[in-house]
Design a protein around this motif. Structure first.
Motif, PDB file in Angstrom:
ATOM      1  N   GLN A  67      49.987  41.210  38.687  1.00 25.44           N
ATOM      2  CA  GLN A  67      50.763  42.153  37.877  1.00 25.44           C
ATOM      3  C   GLN A  67      51.441  43.171  38.796  1.00 25.44           C
ATOM      4  O   GLN A  67      50.860  43.607  39.782  1.00 25.44           O
ATOM      5  N   GLU A 102      45.239  43.329  36.585  1.00 20.77           N
ATOM      6  CA  GLU A 102      45.067  41.893  36.768  1.00 20.77           C
ATOM      7  C   GLU A 102      45.877  41.414  37.970  1.00 20.77           C
ATOM      8  O   GLU A 102      47.021  41.838  38.158  1.00 20.77           O
ATOM      9  N   GLU A 109      35.096  41.905  30.722  1.00 19.93           N
ATOM     10  CA  GLU A 109      35.919  40.779  31.171  1.00 19.93           C
ATOM     11  C   GLU A 109      37.185  40.600  30.342  1.00 19.93           C
ATOM     12  O   GLU A 109      37.962  39.665  30.574  1.00 19.93           O
ATOM     13  N   ARG A 146      49.041  44.256  32.469  1.00 22.97           N
ATOM     14  CA  ARG A 146      47.805  43.627  32.013  1.00 22.97           C
ATOM     15  C   ARG A 146      46.634  44.081  32.879  1.00 22.97           C
ATOM     16  O   ARG A 146      46.725  44.115  34.092  1.00 22.97           O
ATOM     17  N   ARG A 147      45.542  44.442  32.200  1.00 26.53           N
ATOM     18  CA  ARG A 147      44.338  44.898  32.877  1.00 26.53           C
ATOM     19  C   ARG A 147      43.151  44.041  32.470  1.00 26.53           C
ATOM     20  O   ARG A 147      43.175  43.392  31.429  1.00 26.53           O
ATOM     21  N   ILE A 148      42.115  44.066  33.297  1.00 19.97           N
ATOM     22  CA  ILE A 148      40.855  43.392  32.977  1.00 19.97           C
ATOM     23  C   ILE A 148      39.773  44.451  32.859  1.00 19.97           C
ATOM     24  O   ILE A 148      39.549  45.226  33.789  1.00 19.97           O
ATOM     25  N   GLU A 154      40.604  47.011  35.861  1.00 22.54           N
ATOM     26  CA  GLU A 154      41.399  46.717  37.057  1.00 22.54           C
ATOM     27  C   GLU A 154      42.709  46.061  36.666  1.00 22.54           C
ATOM     28  O   GLU A 154      42.770  45.303  35.689  1.00 22.54           O
ATOM     29  N   SER A 176      40.818  40.764  29.007  1.00 16.89           N
ATOM     30  CA  SER A 176      42.171  40.986  29.515  1.00 16.89           C
ATOM     31  C   SER A 176      43.006  41.598  28.392  1.00 16.89           C
ATOM     32  O   SER A 176      42.964  41.120  27.254  1.00 16.89           O
TER      33      SER A 176
END
Length: 195
Positions: free
Chosen positions: A127, A124, A186, A135-137, A122, A188
């Motif tokens: 963003q 972040e 989890e 940036r993604r998680i 997803e 990042s």
């Protein structure tokens, strides 16, 4: 069977300035190749103290992302418990005083999985879409491409290092410190935006 992205971890340095750091003497461009087991030096590489504590713990590292050094105790644990997906290269580790710590080796990750899904996870919160990088998680890949190793890294140009819960639990149970383990679900990370 793949254990799930909650039970596979990205591991990294804890980035404490108080930790022991030693730099290999030589060409830094070999860093990623050493990490991924794609280049094995023919001679022992000297690793001299660079910053932080004066003495190494069971896991030490260089200031370069790809340089991890493991003690004889860690080597023995990995072998005794059948941990897979790793190899070593020869080093001569020096403490701050210049004394050699015998038995340490450089760690290479030889296990593999397919490339990272650049659209996985997803975005972040906070963003903005439209930027070149975002940036993604959640750091994901095609589960079927995992070769089953305890240590592994994804295909492509990157320095991601993954480990199964077997590795994390083994180090925790034996009070081996120095690495940060984050579940891939989890994690990042920075991905190239598709917009």
């Amino acid at each position: 069977m793949f254990p799930g992205f909650d039970n596979v971890f990205r591991f990294s340095q804890n980035h404490s300035n108080r930790s022991f750091h030693a730099d290999l003497i030589g060409d830094e461009t070999t860093g990623e190749a050493l990490l991924r087991g794609e280049w094995v030096p023919k001679t022992t590489l000297p690793a001299h103290w660079a910053m932080g504590k004066a003495e190494p713990l069971d896991i030490a590292w260089g200031r370069h992302t790809a340089w991890y050094y493991i003690s004889p105790k860690v080597l023995q644990l990995f072998k005794q418990h059948g941990i897979t997906g790793w190899s070593t290269y020869p080093i001569e580790l020096h403490n701050k005083a210049g004394e050699v710590y015998p038995g340490y080796a450089g760690l290479s990750i030889t296990g593999r999985c397919g490339p990272i899904d650049e659209q996985g996870g997803e975005v972040e919160p906070g963003q903005k879409e439209g930027k070149k990088f975002i940036r993604r998680i959640g750091l994901f890949f095609d589960e079927s491409t995992w070769d089953g190793s305890d240590f592994f890294c994804p295909e492509g140009e990157n320095t991601y290092m993954f480990a199964t819960a077997r590795v994390k639990n083994l180090l925790d149970e034996n009070n081996i410190r120095g690495l940060v383990f984050t579940p891939l679900a989890e994690t990042s990370w920075i991905a190239r935006s598709q917009k």
